[in-house]
Scaffold this motif. Structure first.
Motif, PDB file in Angstrom:
ATOM      1  N   ALA A 180       0.830  -1.208   0.000  1.00 12.43           N
ATOM      2  CA  ALA A 180       0.000   0.000   0.000  1.00 12.43           C
ATOM      3  C   ALA A 180       0.863   1.255   0.000  1.00 12.43           C
ATOM      4  O   ALA A 180       0.572   2.224  -0.711  1.00 12.43           O
ATOM      5  N   ILE A 181       1.934   1.243   0.779  1.00 13.15           N
ATOM      6  CA  ILE A 181       2.833   2.400   0.823  1.00 13.15           C
ATOM      7  C   ILE A 181       3.537   2.583  -0.517  1.00 13.15           C
ATOM      8  O   ILE A 181       3.620   3.701  -1.039  1.00 13.15           O
ATOM      9  N   LEU A 182       4.023   1.498  -1.097  1.00 18.45           N
ATOM     10  CA  LEU A 182       4.696   1.597  -2.397  1.00 18.45           C
ATOM     11  C   LEU A 182       3.740   2.064  -3.488  1.00 18.45           C
ATOM     12  O   LEU A 182       4.123   2.862  -4.358  1.00 18.45           O
ATOM     13  N   ASP A 183       2.488   1.602  -3.451  1.00 14.56           N
ATOM     14  CA  ASP A 183       1.489   2.071  -4.417  1.00 14.56           C
ATOM     15  C   ASP A 183       1.252   3.566  -4.264  1.00 14.56           C
ATOM     16  O   ASP A 183       1.155   4.303  -5.251  1.00 14.56           O
ATOM     17  N   LEU A 184       1.144   4.017  -3.029  1.00  8.13           N
ATOM     18  CA  LEU A 184       0.928   5.441  -2.761  1.00  8.13           C
ATOM     19  C   LEU A 184       2.106   6.270  -3.261  1.00  8.13           C
ATOM     20  O   LEU A 184       1.923   7.305  -3.908  1.00  8.13           O
ATOM     21  N   VAL A 185       3.315   5.820  -2.997  1.00  7.38           N
ATOM     22  CA  VAL A 185       4.512   6.525  -3.472  1.00  7.38           C
ATOM     23  C   VAL A 185       4.518   6.568  -5.003  1.00  7.38           C
ATOM     24  O   VAL A 185       4.812   7.607  -5.596  1.00  7.38           O
ATOM     25  N   HIS A 186       4.172   5.464  -5.633  1.00  6.84           N
ATOM     26  CA  HIS A 186       4.135   5.403  -7.098  1.00  6.84           C
ATOM     27  C   HIS A 186       3.141   6.426  -7.655  1.00  6.84           C
ATOM     28  O   HIS A 186       3.452   7.152  -8.614  1.00  6.84           O
ATOM     29  N   VAL A 187       1.960   6.487  -7.075  1.00  7.01           N
ATOM     30  CA  VAL A 187       0.942   7.436  -7.537  1.00  7.01           C
ATOM     31  C   VAL A 187       1.431   8.870  -7.330  1.00  7.01           C
ATOM     32  O   VAL A 187       1.283   9.719  -8.204  1.00  7.01           O
ATOM     33  N   LYS A 188       2.027   9.136  -6.176  1.00 12.08           N
ATOM     34  CA  LYS A 188       2.486  10.498  -5.883  1.00 12.08           C
ATOM     35  C   LYS A 188       3.628  10.925  -6.795  1.00 12.08           C
ATOM     36  O   LYS A 188       3.786  12.108  -7.060  1.00 12.08           O
ATOM     37  N   LYS A 189       4.401   9.973  -7.298  1.00  8.56           N
ATOM     38  CA  LYS A 189       5.479  10.305  -8.232  1.00  8.56           C
ATOM     39  C   LYS A 189       4.920  10.741  -9.585  1.00  8.56           C
ATOM     40  O   LYS A 189       5.528  11.521 -10.294  1.00  8.56           O
TER      41      LYS A 189
END
Length: 79
Positions: A11-20
């Motif tokens: 979930a954290i990695l998905d969020l970071v990916h979206v924010k990038k």
């Protein structure tokens, strides 16, 4: 526990990916696994948090050790 950490990490990695990839769109709620983790962490560590400030000498020593640890970690990552 390992499965829960795997879900949290994803979930954290998905969020970071979206924010990038996207422009900041204001405030929003973190993903549910992150919210659950934060809520349970606050509950789990609430007594520990209350202990801070009760013994300033111990707290200062603990802060010193934590600082030393993180500096060593950063230096190791750089090598």
């Amino acid at each position: 526990m390992i499965a829960a950490l795997s879900i949290l990490r994803a979930a954290i990695l998905d969020l970071v990916h979206v924010k990038k990839r996207t422009r900041e769109m204001g405030e929003g709620l973190p993903p549910e696994p992150v919210r659950l983790f934060l809520r349970s962490s606050f509950e789990h560590y609430s007594e520990t948090l209350r202990e801070f400030g009760r013994n300033p000498d111990r707290d200062e020593r603990a802060q010193h050790l934590a600082d030393k640890f993180y500096v060593q970690e950063v230096l190791q990552q750089g090598s």
